[in-house]
Motif scaffolding. Structure first.
Motif, mmCIF file in Angstrom:
data_model
loop_
_atom_site.group_PDB
_atom_site.id
_atom_site.type_symbol
_atom_site.label_atom_id
_atom_site.label_comp_id
_atom_site.label_asym_id
_atom_site.label_seq_id
_atom_site.Cartn_x
_atom_site.Cartn_y
_atom_site.Cartn_z
ATOM 1 N N GLN A 444 0.826 -1.205 0.000
ATOM 2 C CA GLN A 444 0.000 0.000 0.000
ATOM 3 C C GLN A 444 0.861 1.257 0.000
ATOM 4 O O GLN A 444 0.555 2.246 -0.688
ATOM 5 N N ALA A 445 1.960 1.215 0.754
ATOM 6 C CA ALA A 445 2.837 2.388 0.820
ATOM 7 C C ALA A 445 3.442 2.703 -0.543
ATOM 8 O O ALA A 445 3.452 3.867 -0.979
ATOM 9 N N VAL A 446 3.940 1.691 -1.253
ATOM 10 C CA VAL A 446 4.550 1.955 -2.555
ATOM 11 C C VAL A 446 3.481 2.267 -3.609
ATOM 12 O O VAL A 446 3.753 2.967 -4.599
ATOM 13 N N TYR A 447 2.272 1.778 -3.384
ATOM 14 C CA TYR A 447 1.145 2.131 -4.270
ATOM 15 C C TYR A 447 0.926 3.642 -4.227
ATOM 16 O O TYR A 447 0.718 4.298 -5.267
ATOM 17 N N TYR A 448 1.008 4.209 -3.007
ATOM 18 C CA TYR A 448 0.868 5.664 -2.885
ATOM 19 C C TYR A 448 2.075 6.397 -3.469
ATOM 20 O O TYR A 448 1.946 7.478 -4.057
ATOM 21 N N ARG A 449 3.254 5.825 -3.304
ATOM 22 C CA ARG A 449 4.470 6.495 -3.792
ATOM 23 C C ARG A 449 4.559 6.480 -5.318
ATOM 24 O O ARG A 449 5.101 7.398 -5.930
ATOM 25 N N GLY A 450 4.069 5.392 -5.910
ATOM 26 C CA GLY A 450 4.169 5.237 -7.368
ATOM 27 C C GLY A 450 4.911 3.971 -7.723
ATOM 28 O O GLY A 450 6.139 3.907 -7.584
ATOM 29 N N ILE A 451 4.191 2.974 -8.162
ATOM 30 C CA ILE A 451 4.812 1.668 -8.415
ATOM 31 C C ILE A 451 5.773 1.711 -9.588
ATOM 32 O O ILE A 451 6.674 0.870 -9.695
ATOM 33 N N ASP A 452 5.648 2.686 -10.453
ATOM 34 C CA ASP A 452 6.583 2.800 -11.580
ATOM 35 C C ASP A 452 7.977 3.223 -11.116
ATOM 36 O O ASP A 452 8.941 3.153 -11.894
ATOM 37 N N LEU A 453 8.084 3.666 -9.866
ATOM 38 C CA LEU A 453 9.370 4.112 -9.328
ATOM 39 C C LEU A 453 10.107 2.993 -8.577
ATOM 40 O O LEU A 453 11.225 3.204 -8.106
ATOM 41 N N LEU A 454 9.472 1.843 -8.500
ATOM 42 C CA LEU A 454 10.085 0.724 -7.791
ATOM 43 C C LEU A 454 11.317 0.196 -8.523
ATOM 44 O O LEU A 454 11.443 0.344 -9.747
ATOM 45 N N ALA A 455 12.200 -0.458 -7.770
ATOM 46 C CA ALA A 455 13.315 -1.182 -8.385
ATOM 47 C C ALA A 455 12.758 -2.341 -9.209
ATOM 48 O O ALA A 455 11.672 -2.856 -8.915
ATOM 49 N N PRO A 456 13.458 -2.752 -10.252
ATOM 50 C CA PRO A 456 12.959 -3.876 -11.059
ATOM 51 C C PRO A 456 12.649 -5.129 -10.235
ATOM 52 O O PRO A 456 11.635 -5.788 -10.466
ATOM 53 N N ALA A 457 13.507 -5.460 -9.275
ATOM 54 C CA ALA A 457 13.279 -6.671 -8.481
ATOM 55 C C ALA A 457 12.051 -6.529 -7.592
ATOM 56 O O ALA A 457 11.209 -7.437 -7.512
ATOM 57 N N THR A 458 11.934 -5.402 -6.893
ATOM 58 C CA THR A 458 10.778 -5.226 -6.016
ATOM 59 C C THR A 458 9.495 -5.023 -6.811
ATOM 60 O O THR A 458 8.410 -5.334 -6.319
ATOM 61 N N ARG A 459 9.609 -4.519 -8.036
ATOM 62 C CA ARG A 459 8.405 -4.406 -8.880
ATOM 63 C C ARG A 459 7.850 -5.790 -9.202
ATOM 64 O O ARG A 459 6.635 -5.997 -9.250
ATOM 65 N N LYS A 460 8.728 -6.745 -9.402
ATOM 66 C CA LYS A 460 8.271 -8.115 -9.661
ATOM 67 C C LYS A 460 7.540 -8.676 -8.441
ATOM 68 O O LYS A 460 6.529 -9.365 -8.562
ATOM 69 N N ILE A 461 8.094 -8.380 -7.267
ATOM 70 C CA ILE A 461 7.414 -8.809 -6.044
ATOM 71 C C ILE A 461 6.054 -8.129 -5.937
ATOM 72 O O ILE A 461 5.038 -8.769 -5.634
ATOM 73 N N TYR A 462 6.037 -6.830 -6.192
ATOM 74 C CA TYR A 462 4.785 -6.082 -6.088
ATOM 75 C C TYR A 462 3.723 -6.656 -7.022
ATOM 76 O O TYR A 462 2.570 -6.861 -6.620
ATOM 77 N N ASP A 463 4.092 -6.912 -8.261
ATOM 78 C CA ASP A 463 3.115 -7.391 -9.240
ATOM 79 C C ASP A 463 2.489 -8.709 -8.795
ATOM 80 O O ASP A 463 1.279 -8.915 -8.956
ATOM 81 N N GLN A 464 3.302 -9.600 -8.245
ATOM 82 C CA GLN A 464 2.773 -10.902 -7.838
ATOM 83 C C GLN A 464 2.033 -10.823 -6.507
ATOM 84 O O GLN A 464 0.967 -11.423 -6.338
#
Length: 510
Positions: A444-464
């Protein structure tokens, strides 16, 4: 197929036995050793020698001589009288591993049982006949007497088992698989129940889940760091090399690998000079728990291949010694250490949760709510995490510091190792739910921050992970989210997440 030798069983093989219906087989050389030690027992009985547990009673009754014609009755009485476990049964897969560990210990060739005993244990495993074994009732010295007696009951056609998804009388399952129940002869009942296999099997199950959670903690913490725009300078390799703990250094390296390419993390002085300890000290705290896990792993690998009954037979029967290898102290201490180490993972995780939900500690919306005030958001999820953490503090009280004498004070110091193993597993179950809550809050926190700003590795975690728990757009029954995330964390594999974000050789998978 896992080959049991008495000496070479690994944690990886134990994991396969716990999680699948992996078949097992006895090594032929080991069976030869079993036969040699059995001949020694038969010689002792034939010559009327006074040897504990073979021609004597047990515990305080070790001074009572037993005539050769009563040896079978002695062993039967032993199993029946000692089968006084109570409470909920061990999980079926733990029972399965217990049977394997007992067979493996007997294959060392120091116990004096007939090959038929080992072969029947292996048949139980391969036919998926798993003894119903109550969890409570073991002192963890003289072996796990009560739990292993319930295991031994099945060999003689008594007690209960799980078979083909049903709980039933042991004899019913044995008949369906055409397995003949045994009549235990001299030494065999004692050899089956003098051992640490209950605490060790539960300890192995606990350790394997703990190791998985420890790995997951780093990915979840990395996502939390992005949600809190954390400072990465504290993870610089030089800091950790300066202290010298390899586990601490490795945690810092893995965290930075997860965060490589992130546009949400910061450097010192950009937003703040220092983060709170629950962020800044992740390598130190997590690293210390990894050290404990290393200790636990070493002790379990030894104990899985240990001779833990009494007496032990050496030199083809020329030397029969009563000792104390059944004492569970090495595993008791390891389980208490595991409990403390895993409780710390939850302690620091809950503090990170608090930093995400508390509007006084971050610039995120209060309690990560989409509509603070009208909606409570993650407020009570933090309560839940705090409750689990507090429960862990009670469960982490060392079981091994207690000892109550038994058998008329003959057995005057015991380990309580099985209690320690059970508590460790309860703690690990609680830790996973705390991690589930941290994951939900981090998403939820990174959803507010902007998921496009995530690191590639953590973006994969977020998506799943967000497929398991979608963003919080309004209040809902969060218990459902926590349990779904908990179940996902128990099953998910994190392979490949630490590959370099630009590596194209293989897609990273969770």
């Amino acid at each position: 197929m896992v080959v049991l030798t008495g000496h070479t069983l690994t944690l990886e093989e134990a994991k396969s036995i716990l999680s699948t219906n992996e078949q097992v087989i006895a090594c032929e050389e080991s069976i030869k050793r079993v036969k040699e030690s059995r001949r020694a027992v038969e010689d002792i009985v034939a010559k009327g020698k006074v040897i504990y547990g073979i021609t004597t009673g047990f515990g305080k009754l070790s001074d009572v001589y037993i005539a050769p014609e009563d040896t079978e009755k002695l062993q039967l009485n032993l199993i029946r009288s000692h089968a006084c476990g109570v409470g909920e049964p061990f999980p079926e897969n733990v029972s399965r591993l217990m049977v394997v560990l007992r067979a493996n210990a007997l294959l060392k060739g120091y116990s004096g049982v007939r090959p038929a005993v080992v072969e029947t244990l292996i048949k139980l495993v391969n036919c998926q006949i798993h003894p119903v074994i109550p969890q409570q009732g073991s002192l963890g010295a003289s072996g796990d007497l009560a739990p292993l007696s319930h295991l031994a009951l099945v060999l003689i056609g008594e007690g209960e088992v799980w078979y083909r998804g049903k709980r039933m009388r042991a004899m019913e399952a044995l008949l369906q698989e055409e397995i003949l129940p045994l009549t235990l002869t001299a030494k065999e009942g004692l050899a089956l129940i003098n051992g640490t296999q209950a605490m060790t099997a539960q300890g192995v199950a606990a350790y394997l889940e703990a190791e998985q959670l420890a790995s997951q903690s780093e990915a979840i913490a990395a996502l939390t760091m992005e949600g809190l725009t954390a400072i990465t300078d504290a993870f610089d390799k030089d800091i950790h090399l300066a202290r010298g703990y390899k586990e601490q250094t490795a945690v810092a390296e893995r965290i930075l690998s997860y965060l490589e390419g992130s546009r949400l993390t910061t450097r010192q002085g950009e937003v703040r000079v220092q983060d709170a300890y629950s962020i800044r000290c992740i390598p130190q705290v997590h690293g210390a728990s990894w050290q404990a896990l290393g200790y636990v792993k070493e002790k379990l690998e030894i104990e899985m291949n240990a001779a833990t009954d009494n007496p032990l037979i050496f030199d083809e029967g020329r030397k029969v010694i009563s000792g104390g290898n059944f004492h569970g102290q090495p595993i008791a201490l390891a389980m208490d250490f595991l409990s403390i180490a895993m409780a710390e993972f939850a302690n620091i995780s809950e503090r990170r949760i608090e930093r995400m939900v508390n509007p006084q500690l971050s610039d995120l919306p209060a309690f990560l709510s989409a509509n603070p005030g009208l909606e409570s958001g993650a407020m009570i999820m933090q309560y839940c995490a705090a409750s689990l953490v507090s429960e862990n503090k009670t469960l982490a009280h060392p079981a091994s510091v207690d000892s109550i004498p038994s058998s008329a004070n003959q057995e005057d110091h015991v380990s309580m190792g099985t209690i320690g193993a059970r508590h460790a597993y309860q703690i690990i179950t609680n830790v996973r739910r705390v991690f589930a809550i941290e994951m939900i809050c981090a998403l939820q926190a990174v959803y507010y921050r902007g998921i496009d700003l995530l690191a590639p590795a953590t973006r994969k975690i977020y998506d799943q992970a967000s497929a398991v728990c979608p963003p919080i757009t309004s209040d809902r029954i969060f218990s459902t989210d926590i349990e779904r995330m908990n179940a996902w964390l128990k099953e998910v594999q994190w392979d490949g997440l630490l590959k370099h974000p630009n590596e194209n050789s293989k897609e990273m998978q969770c």
